[in-house]
Design a protein around this motif. Structure first.
Motif, PDB file in Angstrom:
ATOM      1  N   ASN A  71      -8.896   5.916  -2.989  1.00  0.00           N
ATOM      2  CA  ASN A  71      -7.453   5.919  -3.129  1.00  0.00           C
ATOM      3  C   ASN A  71      -7.036   4.734  -2.072  1.00  0.00           C
ATOM      4  O   ASN A  71      -6.235   3.802  -2.270  1.00  0.00           O
ATOM      5  CB  ASN A  71      -6.599   7.065  -2.863  1.00  0.00           C
ATOM      6  N   PHE A  72      -7.456   4.931  -0.786  1.00  0.00           N
ATOM      7  CA  PHE A  72      -7.194   4.082   0.449  1.00  0.00           C
ATOM      8  C   PHE A  72      -7.607   2.783   0.172  1.00  0.00           C
ATOM      9  O   PHE A  72      -7.015   1.702   0.478  1.00  0.00           O
ATOM     10  CB  PHE A  72      -7.928   4.749   1.624  1.00  0.00           C
ATOM     11  N   LEU A  73      -8.751   2.677  -0.382  1.00  0.00           N
ATOM     12  CA  LEU A  73      -9.314   1.189  -0.538  1.00  0.00           C
ATOM     13  C   LEU A  73      -8.673   0.569  -1.673  1.00  0.00           C
ATOM     14  O   LEU A  73      -8.352  -0.566  -1.598  1.00  0.00           O
ATOM     15  CB  LEU A  73     -10.814   1.465  -0.869  1.00  0.00           C
ATOM     16  N   VAL A  74      -8.473   1.150  -2.864  1.00  0.00           N
ATOM     17  CA  VAL A  74      -7.515   0.641  -3.829  1.00  0.00           C
ATOM     18  C   VAL A  74      -5.951   0.074  -3.306  1.00  0.00           C
ATOM     19  O   VAL A  74      -5.800  -1.115  -3.609  1.00  0.00           O
ATOM     20  CB  VAL A  74      -7.255   1.764  -4.873  1.00  0.00           C
ATOM     21  N   GLU A 118       6.762  -1.010   6.320  1.00  0.00           N
ATOM     22  CA  GLU A 118       6.034  -0.353   5.489  1.00  0.00           C
ATOM     23  C   GLU A 118       5.111   0.568   5.926  1.00  0.00           C
ATOM     24  O   GLU A 118       5.236   1.840   5.649  1.00  0.00           O
ATOM     25  CB  GLU A 118       5.550  -0.942   4.290  1.00  0.00           C
ATOM     26  N   ALA A 119       4.245   0.404   6.957  1.00  0.00           N
ATOM     27  CA  ALA A 119       3.107   1.146   7.464  1.00  0.00           C
ATOM     28  C   ALA A 119       3.903   2.331   8.402  1.00  0.00           C
ATOM     29  O   ALA A 119       3.411   3.689   8.322  1.00  0.00           O
ATOM     30  CB  ALA A 119       2.361   0.459   8.342  1.00  0.00           C
ATOM     31  N   LEU A 120       5.046   1.823   9.125  1.00  0.00           N
ATOM     32  CA  LEU A 120       5.335   2.995  10.058  1.00  0.00           C
ATOM     33  C   LEU A 120       6.613   3.751   9.616  1.00  0.00           C
ATOM     34  O   LEU A 120       6.935   4.921   9.894  1.00  0.00           O
ATOM     35  CB  LEU A 120       5.833   2.323  11.365  1.00  0.00           C
ATOM     36  N   PHE A 121       7.550   3.025   8.607  1.00  0.00           N
ATOM     37  CA  PHE A 121       8.718   3.754   8.414  1.00  0.00           C
ATOM     38  C   PHE A 121       9.092   4.052   6.773  1.00  0.00           C
ATOM     39  O   PHE A 121       9.914   5.023   6.639  1.00  0.00           O
ATOM     40  CB  PHE A 121       9.954   3.001   8.901  1.00  0.00           C
ATOM     41  N   LEU A 122       8.410   3.445   5.888  1.00  0.00           N
ATOM     42  CA  LEU A 122       8.999   3.338   4.573  1.00  0.00           C
ATOM     43  C   LEU A 122       8.800   4.684   3.874  1.00  0.00           C
ATOM     44  O   LEU A 122       9.630   5.258   3.071  1.00  0.00           O
ATOM     45  CB  LEU A 122       8.348   2.358   3.884  1.00  0.00           C
ATOM     46  N   LYS A 148       4.754   9.734   9.691  1.00  0.00           N
ATOM     47  CA  LYS A 148       3.519   9.480   9.056  1.00  0.00           C
ATOM     48  C   LYS A 148       3.294   8.022   9.172  1.00  0.00           C
ATOM     49  O   LYS A 148       4.278   7.180   9.311  1.00  0.00           O
ATOM     50  CB  LYS A 148       3.526   9.698   7.774  1.00  0.00           C
ATOM     51  N   VAL A 149       2.091   7.506   9.265  1.00  0.00           N
ATOM     52  CA  VAL A 149       1.756   5.941   9.283  1.00  0.00           C
ATOM     53  C   VAL A 149       0.992   5.868   7.882  1.00  0.00           C
ATOM     54  O   VAL A 149      -0.044   6.312   7.282  1.00  0.00           O
ATOM     55  CB  VAL A 149       0.812   5.885  10.434  1.00  0.00           C
ATOM     56  N   ASP A 150       1.418   4.868   7.027  1.00  0.00           N
ATOM     57  CA  ASP A 150       0.836   4.461   6.041  1.00  0.00           C
ATOM     58  C   ASP A 150      -0.124   3.550   6.244  1.00  0.00           C
ATOM     59  O   ASP A 150       0.048   2.361   6.305  1.00  0.00           O
ATOM     60  CB  ASP A 150       1.877   3.907   4.893  1.00  0.00           C
ATOM     61  N   TRP A 151      -1.277   3.981   6.471  1.00  0.00           N
ATOM     62  CA  TRP A 151      -2.390   2.852   6.824  1.00  0.00           C
ATOM     63  C   TRP A 151      -2.864   2.077   5.747  1.00  0.00           C
ATOM     64  O   TRP A 151      -3.592   0.937   6.101  1.00  0.00           O
ATOM     65  CB  TRP A 151      -3.726   3.863   7.221  1.00  0.00           C
ATOM     66  N   GLY A 152      -2.679   2.311   4.327  1.00  0.00           N
ATOM     67  CA  GLY A 152      -2.716   1.377   3.509  1.00  0.00           C
ATOM     68  C   GLY A 152      -1.864   0.009   3.598  1.00  0.00           C
ATOM     69  O   GLY A 152      -2.435  -0.867   2.979  1.00  0.00           O
ATOM     70  N   SER A 153      -0.839   0.195   4.256  1.00  0.00           N
ATOM     71  CA  SER A 153       0.114  -1.173   4.381  1.00  0.00           C
ATOM     72  C   SER A 153      -0.238  -1.607   5.654  1.00  0.00           C
ATOM     73  O   SER A 153       0.109  -2.804   5.994  1.00  0.00           O
ATOM     74  CB  SER A 153       1.575  -0.730   4.334  1.00  0.00           C
ATOM     75  N   MET A 154      -0.980  -0.973   6.784  1.00  0.00           N
ATOM     76  CA  MET A 154      -1.391  -1.881   8.069  1.00  0.00           C
ATOM     77  C   MET A 154      -2.156  -2.952   7.844  1.00  0.00           C
ATOM     78  O   MET A 154      -1.806  -3.921   8.624  1.00  0.00           O
ATOM     79  CB  MET A 154      -1.908  -0.921   8.869  1.00  0.00           C
ATOM     80  N   PRO A 155      -3.095  -3.151   7.073  1.00  0.00           N
ATOM     81  CA  PRO A 155      -3.621  -4.493   6.910  1.00  0.00           C
ATOM     82  C   PRO A 155      -2.837  -5.632   6.595  1.00  0.00           C
ATOM     83  O   PRO A 155      -3.015  -6.772   6.785  1.00  0.00           O
ATOM     84  CB  PRO A 155      -4.625  -4.197   5.854  1.00  0.00           C
ATOM     85  N   ASN A 156      -1.682  -5.362   5.868  1.00  0.00           N
ATOM     86  CA  ASN A 156      -0.623  -6.300   5.808  1.00  0.00           C
ATOM     87  C   ASN A 156      -0.399  -7.073   7.127  1.00  0.00           C
ATOM     88  O   ASN A 156       0.093  -8.466   7.178  1.00  0.00           O
ATOM     89  CB  ASN A 156       0.537  -5.982   5.159  1.00  0.00           C
ATOM     90  N   LEU A 198      -0.095  11.576  15.689  1.00  0.00           N
ATOM     91  CA  LEU A 198       0.343  11.524  14.132  1.00  0.00           C
ATOM     92  C   LEU A 198      -0.135  10.320  13.475  1.00  0.00           C
ATOM     93  O   LEU A 198      -0.690  10.666  12.450  1.00  0.00           O
ATOM     94  CB  LEU A 198       1.949  11.334  14.210  1.00  0.00           C
ATOM     95  N   ALA A 199      -0.772   9.202  14.106  1.00  0.00           N
ATOM     96  CA  ALA A 199      -1.087   8.151  13.517  1.00  0.00           C
ATOM     97  C   ALA A 199      -2.567   8.616  13.263  1.00  0.00           C
ATOM     98  O   ALA A 199      -3.194   8.376  12.053  1.00  0.00           O
ATOM     99  CB  ALA A 199      -1.116   6.926  14.454  1.00  0.00           C
ATOM    100  N   ARG A 200      -3.437   9.213  13.886  1.00  0.00           N
ATOM    101  CA  ARG A 200      -4.915   9.781  13.851  1.00  0.00           C
ATOM    102  C   ARG A 200      -4.757  10.907  12.780  1.00  0.00           C
ATOM    103  O   ARG A 200      -5.792  10.636  11.879  1.00  0.00           O
ATOM    104  CB  ARG A 200      -5.554  10.196  15.104  1.00  0.00           C
ATOM    105  N   TYR A 201      -3.743  11.508  12.692  1.00  0.00           N
ATOM    106  CA  TYR A 201      -3.785  12.654  11.828  1.00  0.00           C
ATOM    107  C   TYR A 201      -3.717  11.829  10.514  1.00  0.00           C
ATOM    108  O   TYR A 201      -4.530  12.494   9.383  1.00  0.00           O
ATOM    109  CB  TYR A 201      -2.592  13.743  12.158  1.00  0.00           C
ATOM    110  N   THR A 202      -2.638  11.121  10.217  1.00  0.00           N
ATOM    111  CA  THR A 202      -2.591  10.580   8.845  1.00  0.00           C
ATOM    112  C   THR A 202      -3.708   9.633   8.382  1.00  0.00           C
ATOM    113  O   THR A 202      -4.025   9.688   7.362  1.00  0.00           O
ATOM    114  CB  THR A 202      -1.141   9.607   8.946  1.00  0.00           C
ATOM    115  N   LEU A 203      -4.352   8.927   9.394  1.00  0.00           N
ATOM    116  CA  LEU A 203      -5.478   8.305   9.118  1.00  0.00           C
ATOM    117  C   LEU A 203      -6.681   9.244   8.593  1.00  0.00           C
ATOM    118  O   LEU A 203      -7.427   8.960   7.610  1.00  0.00           O
ATOM    119  CB  LEU A 203      -6.191   7.503  10.202  1.00  0.00           C
ATOM    120  N   SER A 204      -6.795  10.296   9.238  1.00  0.00           N
ATOM    121  CA  SER A 204      -7.818  11.388   8.704  1.00  0.00           C
ATOM    122  C   SER A 204      -7.478  11.623   7.402  1.00  0.00           C
ATOM    123  O   SER A 204      -8.282  12.135   6.667  1.00  0.00           O
ATOM    124  CB  SER A 204      -8.047  12.413   9.825  1.00  0.00           C
ATOM    125  N   ARG A 205      -6.151  11.942   6.945  1.00  0.00           N
ATOM    126  CA  ARG A 205      -6.033  12.476   5.889  1.00  0.00           C
ATOM    127  C   ARG A 205      -6.198  11.328   4.698  1.00  0.00           C
ATOM    128  O   ARG A 205      -6.591  11.598   3.839  1.00  0.00           O
ATOM    129  CB  ARG A 205      -4.516  12.689   5.746  1.00  0.00           C
TER     130      ARG A 205
END
Length: 270
Positions: free
Chosen positions: A29-32, A81-85, A118-126, A15-22
């Motif tokens: 948007n991801f970089l923002v 936020e990355a895993l659950f929010l 889903k995994v919110d990869w935009g929050s993972m750098p936190n 699931l994490a790989r799938y959401t990362l590809s999306r």
């Protein structure tokens, strides 16, 4: 039984790989999203640098210890936020449209699928930035390596994440009856705001009962305070033990409440 956790770990990875590809399909948007998180941490650090330029301690926490606390909060909140929010925010729409039916029909645990789709990869750098702030704080204070403190920190860090997740899951479960969850998520932000500060700030006759309530009844103050204090302040094994018990109680109670909410759910076909 041993194959079951491995199955869920493998599924979470897929699931994490799938959401990362999306996410990478819309790189701008991801970089923002990542840039916003970096700027927010920079503002937070600049604010507390300004505060400590005028005082040596905040609620009994010296500067380096307080920055470790900030890093710990940033890492835990980033992980939540990355895993659950996002998944919990989407739950209201699943209930409203009846799409929850399709998730409940799948041969997998409902709670896992609802809260971990889903995994919110935009929050993972936190998580990484919070970890960097913690490491920088330890170097700044000349922290002597203590394997016991590191072990207790890692255990209580996981406990704090589990307690925060339990609160979020309980609030999300209420959506079954309320349908809209905007006000519930605002309540979550209220709880997370409490976790942002050391419990020592709750001084005075009016504040101490509130601190006791949010420590021993609704233990949101344990989320960051216990792992941070165990690492850089007093290692209170009694509070560590209480945190372990509180984690088990919160995880158990939130799961029971979630399953009870699902039993009250009226599917789109009913």
């Amino acid at each position: 039984m041993g194959a079951l956790p491995i199955r869920y770990v493998r599924l979470l990875g897929n699931l994490a790989r799938y959401t990362l590809s999306r996410e990478l399909a819309f790189r701008g948007n991801f970089l923002v999203k990542i840039s916003v998180e970096v700027i927010w941490l920079g503002i937070l650090v600049a604010f507390y640098r300004t505060v400590f330029a005028r005082t040596s301690m905040v609620a009994g926490w010296p500067e380096d210890q307080y920055f470790f606390f900030i890093g710990c909060f940033f890492a835990i909140s980033g992980l939540i936020e990355a895993l659950f929010l996002e998944n919990c925010n989407d739950f209201a729409e699943l209930v409203r449209t009846g799409d929850l039916d399709f998730l409940l029909l799948r041969p997998i645990d409902e709670q896992f699928l609802v809260s971990c789709r889903k995994v919110d990869w935009g929050s993972m750098p936190n998580v990484l930035m919070g970890g960097a702030v913690m490491v920088a704080s330890l170097f700044a204070m000349g922290w002597p390596f203590d394997p016991l403190r590191v072990a207790v920190f890692l255990v209580t860090f996981v406990c704090g994440t589990a307690i925060a997740y339990s609160f979020m899951l309980a609030l999300t479960s209420l959506t079954v009856w309320m349908v809209r969850n905007q006000s519930l998520m605002e309540m979550w932000w209220l709880f997370s705001s409490l976790a942002r500060y050391p419990k020592e700030i709750f001084l005075g006759s009016w504040a101490e009962p509130m601190a006791a309530f949010f420590t021993f009844i609704l233990p949101i103050l344990l989320v960051v305070n216990i792992p941070a204090a165990a690492m850089v302040r007093v290692l209170d094994l009694r509070m560590v033990g209480f945190t372990l018990l509180a984690t088990v109680a919160c995880v158990w109670a939130s799961r029971r409440f979630f399953l009870y909410a699902l039993r009250s759910y009226r599917s789109a076909s009913s």
